[in-house]
Design an enzyme around this catalytic site. Sequence first.
Site, PDB file in Angstrom:
ATOM      1  N   LYS A  22      10.899   8.094   9.536  1.00 42.39           N
ATOM      2  CA  LYS A  22       9.456   8.008   9.273  1.00 42.39           C
ATOM      3  C   LYS A  22       9.118   6.698   8.560  1.00 42.39           C
ATOM      4  CE  LYS A  22       7.590  10.057   5.446  1.00 42.39           C
ATOM      5  NZ  LYS A  22       6.733   9.149   4.659  1.00 42.39           N
ATOM      6  N   ASN A  23       9.870   6.398   7.494  1.00 43.20           N
ATOM      7  CA  ASN A  23       9.493   5.240   6.674  1.00 43.20           C
ATOM      8  C   ASN A  23       9.784   3.906   7.350  1.00 43.20           C
ATOM      9  OD1 ASN A  23       8.510   6.935   4.780  1.00 43.20           O
ATOM     10  ND2 ASN A  23      10.098   6.561   3.233  1.00 43.20           N
ATOM     11  N   ARG A  92      -0.526   6.996   1.788  1.00 44.52           N
ATOM     12  CA  ARG A  92      -0.494   5.694   1.113  1.00 44.52           C
ATOM     13  C   ARG A  92      -0.068   4.556   2.025  1.00 44.52           C
ATOM     14  NH1 ARG A  92       0.300   3.877  -3.747  1.00 44.52           N
ATOM     15  NH2 ARG A  92       1.944   2.531  -3.009  1.00 44.52           N
ATOM     16  N   CYS A 116      -1.192   9.482  -6.737  1.00 49.05           N
ATOM     17  CA  CYS A 116      -0.713  10.537  -5.860  1.00 49.05           C
ATOM     18  C   CYS A 116       0.135  11.452  -6.726  1.00 49.05           C
ATOM     19  CB  CYS A 116       0.065   9.980  -4.672  1.00 49.05           C
ATOM     20  SG  CYS A 116       1.716   9.479  -5.079  1.00 49.05           S
ATOM     21  N   ARG A 121       1.505   4.724  -8.718  1.00 52.38           N
ATOM     22  CA  ARG A 121       1.796   3.933  -7.533  1.00 52.38           C
ATOM     23  C   ARG A 121       0.766   2.845  -7.225  1.00 52.38           C
ATOM     24  NH1 ARG A 121       4.220   8.006  -3.083  1.00 52.38           N
ATOM     25  NH2 ARG A 121       5.344   6.165  -2.411  1.00 52.38           N
ATOM     26  N   PRO A 122       0.695   1.821  -8.064  1.00 48.19           N
ATOM     27  CA  PRO A 122      -0.245   0.730  -7.822  1.00 48.19           C
ATOM     28  C   PRO A 122       0.171  -0.150  -6.640  1.00 48.19           C
ATOM     29  CG  PRO A 122       1.196   0.211  -9.664  1.00 48.19           C
ATOM     30  CD  PRO A 122       1.535   1.611  -9.245  1.00 48.19           C
ATOM     31  N   ILE A 123      -0.744  -1.040  -6.207  1.00 47.46           N
ATOM     32  CA  ILE A 123      -0.372  -2.011  -5.160  1.00 47.46           C
ATOM     33  C   ILE A 123      -0.595  -3.443  -5.657  1.00 47.46           C
ATOM     34  CG2 ILE A 123      -0.694  -0.485  -3.162  1.00 47.46           C
ATOM     35  CD1 ILE A 123      -3.393  -2.003  -2.702  1.00 47.46           C
ATOM     36  N   ASP A 124      -0.535  -3.616  -6.991  1.00 44.11           N
ATOM     37  CA  ASP A 124      -0.784  -4.949  -7.561  1.00 44.11           C
ATOM     38  C   ASP A 124       0.162  -6.011  -7.002  1.00 44.11           C
ATOM     39  OD1 ASP A 124       1.079  -3.288  -9.087  1.00 44.11           O
ATOM     40  OD2 ASP A 124       1.348  -5.032 -10.359  1.00 44.11           O
ATOM     41  N   GLN A 125       1.404  -5.636  -6.723  1.00 45.59           N
ATOM     42  CA  GLN A 125       2.367  -6.624  -6.213  1.00 45.59           C
ATOM     43  C   GLN A 125       2.016  -7.069  -4.789  1.00 45.59           C
ATOM     44  OE1 GLN A 125       4.908  -7.871  -8.287  1.00 45.59           O
ATOM     45  NE2 GLN A 125       3.680  -6.698  -9.723  1.00 45.59           N
ATOM     46  N   ASP A 305      13.825   9.483  -3.079  1.00 45.08           N
ATOM     47  CA  ASP A 305      13.410  10.461  -2.068  1.00 45.08           C
ATOM     48  C   ASP A 305      14.445  11.563  -1.837  1.00 45.08           C
ATOM     49  OD1 ASP A 305      11.020   9.178  -1.764  1.00 45.08           O
ATOM     50  OD2 ASP A 305      11.445   8.332   0.215  1.00 45.08           O
ATOM     51  N   ILE A 327      12.293   5.700 -10.781  1.00 44.31           N
ATOM     52  CA  ILE A 327      11.331   4.981  -9.926  1.00 44.31           C
ATOM     53  C   ILE A 327       9.897   5.472 -10.141  1.00 44.31           C
ATOM     54  CG2 ILE A 327      10.775   4.271  -7.548  1.00 44.31           C
ATOM     55  CD1 ILE A 327      13.563   3.359  -8.302  1.00 44.31           C
ATOM     56  N   ARG A 397       4.529  16.478   6.859  1.00 43.23           N
ATOM     57  CA  ARG A 397       4.194  15.054   6.826  1.00 43.23           C
ATOM     58  C   ARG A 397       5.407  14.209   7.183  1.00 43.23           C
ATOM     59  NH1 ARG A 397       3.130  12.934   1.524  1.00 43.23           N
ATOM     60  NH2 ARG A 397       3.664  11.080   2.696  1.00 43.23           N
TER      61      ARG A 397
HETATM   62  C1  UD1 Z   1       8.339   3.717  -0.367  1.00 41.52           C
HETATM   63  C2  UD1 Z   1       8.585   4.964   0.463  1.00 41.52           C
HETATM   64  C3  UD1 Z   1       8.726   6.174  -0.449  1.00 41.52           C
HETATM   65  C4  UD1 Z   1       9.808   5.930  -1.509  1.00 41.52           C
HETATM   66  C5  UD1 Z   1       9.559   4.616  -2.242  1.00 41.52           C
HETATM   67  C6  UD1 Z   1      10.676   4.239  -3.191  1.00 41.52           C
HETATM   68  C7  UD1 Z   1       7.402   4.537   2.535  1.00 41.52           C
HETATM   69  C8  UD1 Z   1       6.250   4.855   3.410  1.00 41.52           C
HETATM   70  N1  UD1 Z   1       7.464   5.162   1.360  1.00 41.52           N
HETATM   71  O1  UD1 Z   1       7.109   3.912  -1.059  1.00 41.52           O
HETATM   72  O2  UD1 Z   1       9.086   7.301   0.366  1.00 41.52           O
HETATM   73  O3  UD1 Z   1       9.791   6.988  -2.440  1.00 41.52           O
HETATM   74  O4  UD1 Z   1       9.417   3.538  -1.292  1.00 41.52           O
HETATM   75  O5  UD1 Z   1      11.888   4.154  -2.511  1.00 41.52           O
HETATM   76  O6  UD1 Z   1       8.276   3.772   2.883  1.00 41.52           O
HETATM   77  N2  UD1 Z   1       5.018  -0.600  -7.738  1.00 41.52           N
HETATM   78  C9  UD1 Z   1       4.223  -1.371  -8.562  1.00 41.52           C
HETATM   79  N3  UD1 Z   1       3.336  -2.243  -7.960  1.00 41.52           N
HETATM   80  C10 UD1 Z   1       3.218  -2.359  -6.607  1.00 41.52           C
HETATM   81  C11 UD1 Z   1       4.048  -1.557  -5.787  1.00 41.52           C
HETATM   82  C12 UD1 Z   1       4.938  -0.681  -6.386  1.00 41.52           C
HETATM   83  O7  UD1 Z   1       4.292  -1.301  -9.766  1.00 41.52           O
HETATM   84  O8  UD1 Z   1       2.400  -3.162  -6.134  1.00 41.52           O
HETATM   85  C13 UD1 Z   1       5.999   0.340  -8.359  1.00 41.52           C
HETATM   86  C14 UD1 Z   1       5.713   1.797  -8.002  1.00 41.52           C
HETATM   87  O9  UD1 Z   1       4.775   2.374  -8.871  1.00 41.52           O
HETATM   88  C15 UD1 Z   1       7.096   2.420  -8.132  1.00 41.52           C
HETATM   89  C16 UD1 Z   1       8.028   1.290  -7.667  1.00 41.52           C
HETATM   90  O10 UD1 Z   1       7.270   0.091  -7.777  1.00 41.52           O
HETATM   91  O11 UD1 Z   1       7.371   2.712  -9.475  1.00 41.52           O
HETATM   92  C17 UD1 Z   1       8.532   1.444  -6.267  1.00 41.52           C
HETATM   93  O12 UD1 Z   1       7.434   1.645  -5.374  1.00 41.52           O
HETATM   94  P1  UD1 Z   1       7.470   1.159  -3.861  1.00 41.52           P
HETATM   95  O13 UD1 Z   1       8.844   0.685  -3.538  1.00 41.52           O
HETATM   96  O14 UD1 Z   1       6.346   0.228  -3.615  1.00 41.52           O
HETATM   97  O15 UD1 Z   1       7.190   2.507  -3.075  1.00 41.52           O
HETATM   98  P2  UD1 Z   1       6.362   2.680  -1.731  1.00 41.52           P
HETATM   99  O16 UD1 Z   1       6.525   1.484  -0.870  1.00 41.52           O
HETATM  100  O17 UD1 Z   1       4.997   3.139  -2.063  1.00 41.52           O
END
Ligand code: UD1
Length: 421
Positions: A22-23, A92, A116, A121-125, A305, A327, A397
């Site tokens: 899926k991922n 997401r 969630c 789970r921010p997307i700032d990066q 996961d 994480i 899902r």
């Molecule tokens: C992906 C997987 C999810 C898995 C996760 C960690 C998919 C669709 N989902 O989620 O199943 O649990 O990887 O292996 O592939 N973070 C920030 N800023 C950002 C982005 C992330 O601080 O901009 C933090 C998150 O809050 C978290 C960590 O980084 O603590 C890892 O998140 P991330 O690797 O981005 O997870 P996803 O890509 O959302």
Amino acid sequence: MDKMVIRGGERLLGQTRVSGSKNAALPILCAAILTPEPCTLRGVPALRDIRTTRLLLDRLGVKMSADAGDVVIDAKNLSGHEAPYEIVKTMRAGVLVLGPLVARLGRARVSLPGGCAIGARPIDQHLKGLEKLGAHIRLEHGYVEAEAPQGLKGAVINFDVPTVGGTENLLMAATLAQGKTVIANAAREPEIEALAEWLRAMGAKIDGDGTDEITIRGVTELHGADLPLIPDRIETGTLMVAAGITQGNVLLQNVRLDQVEAVVDKLRQAGLVIEPENDGVRVVGPHKVRAVDVRTHPYPGFPTDMQAQFMALMCINDGLSVVTETIFENRFMHVLELQRMGASIHIEGRSAMVRGTPFLSGAPVMATDLRASASLVLAGLTAEGVTEVQRIYHLDRGYERLDDKLIALGAKISRATQDTV
Ligand code: UD1
């Protein structure tokens, strides 16, 4: 709303096939936005998140058709540039259209995902990286508005945390940027390598995927691609635990053992026998599970996961296991439910102390997220009596027909409509 009814105590025996990842599928489907030529991804699982992605792509004018798992994505008439809240709030991974849309159209409007169940789970990066590539970003009315009318320009991006989705978004965006991009502190998950392989098949120039530094040399256009999907490593681990927790003997087909090493390592320490055979991987559950500590980490560490499923296994031994989640900050919601089944678990900060008991007892429990629901199903397989897992839609899902696969291995499972009060 469906619930799953499990009568525990059956040993799982036989063989089953792991579905496509899926991922890995979600970013690859979004990557097809980068080209006007049709792309074919083979072995795509029939899942709710895949249907949600199809809905999202449809809103953007992208056509997706499926024939027995072979999915054709055609973004010739890409017309929209907006990923709406109704879709991103349920999945997401909807934010993964951001990079490809800006790269191909020079603009995107994508809903912020918000919180969630498992954490903020921010997307700032993702946004910081896109700004580095020259996109102008505004946050308005809960949406990210990104614009790069003159196109994106290669840059050095240094992530503060190795984010999977962020690495995927920037990797896709950089393929069509002018010049060279370096992503430092990149995520190393197998899904990143699968995406890079797919992008290379589309004509992208990428090196270093699978390491923490990825280099992308931008090209002016990409073309169609046709590749199979990698197997789902989390479903692989989940089915291994299913065999282990039931003292079963199961042959798993379509497995990449090199992508599940950390999980296999821990399962072997817990007493499972896991050995490759000609046509798959044999998993044999021990008479008595051993207590093992586990700590989640980015790949190649133990995946977050798999934390909930591993905890279910740790509930049935006679030792103490410490399960630490590094994480996500709120990923222990399955604990309260496992306790309702008789598990002895005590949370201290980011760690759960699991004191094994000889057996769990079936109970009505509630699924709260995708992997938590898998852990409750696993606990139900070993529990005495009947376990009813409510809100099983979470499971659908991300797992393709998990109940059918378990039933074929001998589990006693049925679906029923959940009573509403
Ligand atoms: C992906 C997987 C999810 C898995 C996760 C960690 C998919 C669709 N989902 O989620 O199943 O649990 O990887 O292996 O592939 N973070 C920030 N800023 C950002 C982005 C992330 O601080 O901009 C933090 C998150 O809050 C978290 C960590 O980084 O603590 C890892 O998140 P991330 O690797 O981005 O997870 P996803 O890509 O959302």
